[in-house]
Motif scaffolding. Structure first.
Motif, PDB file in Angstrom:
ATOM      1  N   TYR A  94      -7.359   5.747  -6.360  1.00 42.14           N
ATOM      2  CA  TYR A  94      -6.194   5.014  -5.867  1.00 42.14           C
ATOM      3  C   TYR A  94      -4.950   5.862  -6.104  1.00 42.14           C
ATOM      4  CZ  TYR A  94      -5.203   3.951 -10.775  1.00 42.14           C
ATOM      5  OH  TYR A  94      -4.928   4.058 -12.116  1.00 42.14           O
ATOM      6  N   SER A  95      -3.842   5.483  -5.497  1.00 39.75           N
ATOM      7  CA  SER A  95      -2.579   6.192  -5.663  1.00 39.75           C
ATOM      8  C   SER A  95      -1.803   5.602  -6.829  1.00 39.75           C
ATOM      9  CB  SER A  95      -1.746   6.089  -4.374  1.00 39.75           C
ATOM     10  OG  SER A  95      -0.415   6.514  -4.613  1.00 39.75           O
ATOM     11  N   ALA A 101       1.355   4.097  -5.738  1.00 36.89           N
ATOM     12  CA  ALA A 101       1.263   2.744  -5.180  1.00 36.89           C
ATOM     13  C   ALA A 101       1.400   1.679  -6.258  1.00 36.89           C
ATOM     14  CB  ALA A 101      -0.063   2.572  -4.439  1.00 36.89           C
ATOM     15  N   ALA A 142       4.008   0.086  -2.502  1.00 37.79           N
ATOM     16  CA  ALA A 142       2.559   0.277  -2.405  1.00 37.79           C
ATOM     17  C   ALA A 142       2.071   0.561  -0.992  1.00 37.79           C
ATOM     18  CB  ALA A 142       1.833  -0.938  -2.981  1.00 37.79           C
ATOM     19  N   GLN A 143       2.571  -0.158   0.002  1.00 38.11           N
ATOM     20  CA  GLN A 143       1.969  -0.023   1.331  1.00 38.11           C
ATOM     21  C   GLN A 143       2.067   1.388   1.888  1.00 38.11           C
ATOM     22  OE1 GLN A 143       1.671  -4.493   3.161  1.00 38.11           O
ATOM     23  NE2 GLN A 143       2.652  -2.917   4.352  1.00 38.11           N
ATOM     24  N   ASN A 179      -0.294   3.659  -0.055  1.00 35.77           N
ATOM     25  CA  ASN A 179      -1.699   3.458   0.298  1.00 35.77           C
ATOM     26  C   ASN A 179      -2.051   4.219   1.568  1.00 35.77           C
ATOM     27  OD1 ASN A 179      -2.414   1.728  -1.833  1.00 35.77           O
ATOM     28  ND2 ASN A 179      -1.697  -0.082  -0.736  1.00 35.77           N
ATOM     29  N   TRP A 186      -7.178   0.723  -2.014  1.00 30.42           N
ATOM     30  CA  TRP A 186      -5.763   0.390  -1.875  1.00 30.42           C
ATOM     31  C   TRP A 186      -5.299  -0.503  -3.007  1.00 30.42           C
ATOM     32  CZ3 TRP A 186      -4.029  -0.741   3.853  1.00 30.42           C
ATOM     33  CH2 TRP A 186      -3.991   0.484   4.542  1.00 30.42           C
TER      34      TRP A 186
END
Length: 224
Positions: A12-13, A16, A21-22, A25, A42
């Motif tokens: 995952y990031s 994010a 976050a969006q 992702n 995500w």
């Protein structure tokens, strides 16, 4: 990963978690295109604050991007895992078969960092939602075992589970299919987690399930 003999990972990031976050992702998916052995997850959160799209729109975007897993950080991002806030998002993921990794972060066990009551509420309300608890440590072992005994949709990831012979204990009591190997990289070194799995008293079939088979099984159920 290759230095530790690992063939792939669910990633995952971090951006994010601590930023918007969006877009992070979306950027993660683009960054992973050259690396087919890295599977994107995500980072999601309830949409009521406006940081994310409503759940169905979010699910459509995930499916279009080929994302088969979600990760939640309720403590880090300051929201409740209880159904009144996270329920709509989690119910949507359940309907689409998307598994959810829930990470409460690392705090001293006495602070009760994990919302065990919230976790129990979600497991009971959404029995078809596969939930993987991350960062479970020895301080929460009794509560973790109580939940695993009651809710077959709950799984545990092993990176912070430092109970003596803990992987072996979980597999023996609750089944190897409920346990997923994790390293905590890059915040933690992979060695302790690898050693715990290598020396656990498991047969090779169980070791293969924990080492990657369970992850692949959960991911295959997404969008079906």
């Amino acid at each position: 990963l290759s230095r530790n003999g690992l063939s792939g990972a669910l990633v995952y990031s971090v951006d994010a978690v601590v930023a918007d976050a969006q877009p992070e992702n979306v950027r993660l998916v683009a960054e992973l295109e050259p690396y087919p052995t890295l599977e994107p997850a995500w980072v999601l959160m309830p949409h009521y604050g406006g940081e994310m799209d409503p759940p169905e729109a979010l699910a459509a975007a995930m499916r279009a991007a080929g994302v088969r897993a979600a990760r939640l950080f309720p403590r880090e991002q300051a929201y409740s895992l209880r159904m009144w806030q996270a329920g709509e998002l989690l119910a949507t993921l359940e309907a689409h078969g998307v598994p959810v990794w829930v990470d409460f972060g690392q705090r001293h066990w006495a602070e009760q960092a994990t919302d065990w009551d919230g976790l129990a509420e979600v497991c009971a309300a959404l029995p078809r939602l596969n939930i993987v608890l991350c960062s479970a440590d020895m301080g929460g072992s009794h509560r973790l075992c109580a939940l695993l005994s009651r809710f077959p949709n709950l799984h545990v990831e092993t990176s912070y589970y430092t109970v003596h012979r803990g992987v072996e204990l979980l597999c023996t009591r609750f089944g190897a299919e409920r346990v997923l190997f994790g390293t905590g990289m890059p915040m933690r070194a992979a060695g302790p987690a690898l050693t715990g799995l290598a020396y656990a008293g498991l047969d090779e079939e169980a070791r293969a399930l924990v080492g990657g088979g369970n992850l692949q099984r959960l991911l295959r159920r997404a969008w079906r």
